[in-house]
Design a protein around this motif. Structure first.
Motif, mmCIF file in Angstrom:
data_model
loop_
_atom_site.group_PDB
_atom_site.id
_atom_site.type_symbol
_atom_site.label_atom_id
_atom_site.label_comp_id
_atom_site.label_asym_id
_atom_site.label_seq_id
_atom_site.Cartn_x
_atom_site.Cartn_y
_atom_site.Cartn_z
ATOM 1 N N MET A 1 0.831 -1.387 -0.009
ATOM 2 C CA MET A 1 -0.011 0.079 -0.036
ATOM 3 C C MET A 1 0.757 1.199 -0.196
ATOM 4 O O MET A 1 1.903 1.120 0.789
ATOM 5 N N LYS A 2 0.663 2.278 -0.882
ATOM 6 C CA LYS A 2 1.230 3.430 -0.876
ATOM 7 C C LYS A 2 0.953 4.526 0.096
ATOM 8 O O LYS A 2 -0.071 4.667 0.502
ATOM 9 N N LYS A 3 2.071 5.047 0.554
ATOM 10 C CA LYS A 3 1.962 6.181 1.616
ATOM 11 C C LYS A 3 1.130 7.409 0.825
ATOM 12 O O LYS A 3 1.675 7.728 -0.183
ATOM 13 N N LEU A 4 0.309 8.093 1.558
ATOM 14 C CA LEU A 4 -0.097 9.234 0.901
ATOM 15 C C LEU A 4 0.544 10.561 1.404
ATOM 16 O O LEU A 4 1.334 10.507 2.351
ATOM 17 N N SER A 5 0.519 11.530 0.382
ATOM 18 C CA SER A 5 1.300 12.785 0.832
ATOM 19 C C SER A 5 0.403 13.521 1.816
ATOM 20 O O SER A 5 -0.654 13.303 1.955
ATOM 21 N N GLN A 6 1.181 14.508 2.376
ATOM 22 C CA GLN A 6 0.508 15.321 3.503
ATOM 23 C C GLN A 6 -0.794 16.052 2.719
ATOM 24 O O GLN A 6 -1.605 16.103 3.459
ATOM 25 N N ASP A 7 -0.606 16.452 1.832
ATOM 26 C CA ASP A 7 -1.567 17.290 1.097
ATOM 27 C C ASP A 7 -2.996 16.034 1.018
ATOM 28 O O ASP A 7 -3.926 16.655 1.325
ATOM 29 N N GLN A 8 -2.651 14.974 0.581
ATOM 30 C CA GLN A 8 -3.795 14.067 0.404
ATOM 31 C C GLN A 8 -4.447 13.595 1.550
ATOM 32 O O GLN A 8 -5.635 13.691 1.755
ATOM 33 N N ILE A 9 -3.477 13.648 2.625
ATOM 34 C CA ILE A 9 -4.151 13.488 3.905
ATOM 35 C C ILE A 9 -4.923 14.400 4.439
ATOM 36 O O ILE A 9 -5.977 14.102 4.964
ATOM 37 N N GLU A 10 -4.528 15.673 4.369
ATOM 38 C CA GLU A 10 -5.324 16.773 4.770
ATOM 39 C C GLU A 10 -6.488 16.959 3.984
ATOM 40 O O GLU A 10 -7.485 17.537 4.654
ATOM 41 N N GLU A 11 -6.466 16.929 2.857
ATOM 42 C CA GLU A 11 -7.803 17.019 2.059
ATOM 43 C C GLU A 11 -8.902 16.031 2.533
ATOM 44 O O GLU A 11 -9.838 16.320 2.441
ATOM 45 N N LYS A 12 -8.436 14.749 2.692
ATOM 46 C CA LYS A 12 -9.225 13.693 3.237
ATOM 47 C C LYS A 12 -9.754 13.978 4.444
ATOM 48 O O LYS A 12 -11.120 13.531 4.771
ATOM 49 N N LEU A 13 -9.044 14.702 5.392
ATOM 50 C CA LEU A 13 -9.403 14.646 6.782
ATOM 51 C C LEU A 13 -10.528 16.058 6.895
ATOM 52 O O LEU A 13 -10.907 16.313 7.838
ATOM 53 N N ASN A 14 -10.462 16.767 5.694
ATOM 54 C CA ASN A 14 -11.490 17.738 5.715
ATOM 55 C C ASN A 14 -12.819 17.100 6.078
ATOM 56 O O ASN A 14 -13.641 18.053 6.744
ATOM 57 N N ALA A 15 -13.209 15.911 5.664
ATOM 58 C CA ALA A 15 -14.619 15.380 5.883
ATOM 59 C C ALA A 15 -14.631 14.706 7.587
ATOM 60 O O ALA A 15 -15.635 14.432 7.696
ATOM 61 N N TYR A 16 -13.586 14.786 7.890
ATOM 62 C CA TYR A 16 -13.361 14.256 9.526
ATOM 63 C C TYR A 16 -12.840 15.087 10.460
ATOM 64 O O TYR A 16 -11.712 15.124 10.734
ATOM 65 N N PRO A 17 -13.642 16.225 10.976
ATOM 66 C CA PRO A 17 -12.932 17.332 11.753
ATOM 67 C C PRO A 17 -12.802 16.446 13.524
ATOM 68 O O PRO A 17 -11.716 17.345 13.915
ATOM 69 N N ASP A 18 -12.943 15.469 13.580
ATOM 70 C CA ASP A 18 -12.424 14.983 14.679
ATOM 71 C C ASP A 18 -10.986 14.397 14.535
ATOM 72 O O ASP A 18 -10.069 14.081 15.841
#
Length: 96
Positions: A1-18
């Motif tokens: 499994m490929k490690k996600l970039s910080q930008d990808q992670i932060e974009e996905k976390l927009n949907a999960y404020p906790d």
């Protein structure tokens, strides 16, 4: 499994404020009404972790649950972590 970039992670976390990203992992803290409710959620999460064969670093103090997700084999956060995050969110939502 490929490690996600910080930008990808932060974009996905927009949907999960906790959840937040730091130290190559995504982290959340959940507070329940009491220890029993917290432990119940942990038990349900544990079954999901086994089903996905992906296990968090976590700790429990009375009614609080602290969770960190990362894919150790990839050296950081992957899609596998977000799949488990989504399942955890559904379990915790039911417990609220």
């Amino acid at each position: 499994m490929k490690k996600l970039s910080q930008d990808q992670i932060e974009e996905k976390l927009n949907a999960y404020p906790d959840w937040e990203y730091c130290d190559d992992a995504i982290h959340a803290e959940f507070e329940f009404e009491n220890f029993k409710d917290c432990f119940s959620a942990m038990s349900r999460i544990a079954f999901e972790c086994e089903a996905q064969n992906h296990h968090p670093e976590w700790k429990n103090v009375y009614n609080k649950l602290f969770i960190s997700l990362s894919t150790h084999d990839a050296g950081g956060v992957t899609e596998k972590d977000f799949k488990l995050l989504k399942a955890i969110e559904q379990i915790v939502e039911v417990e609220d």
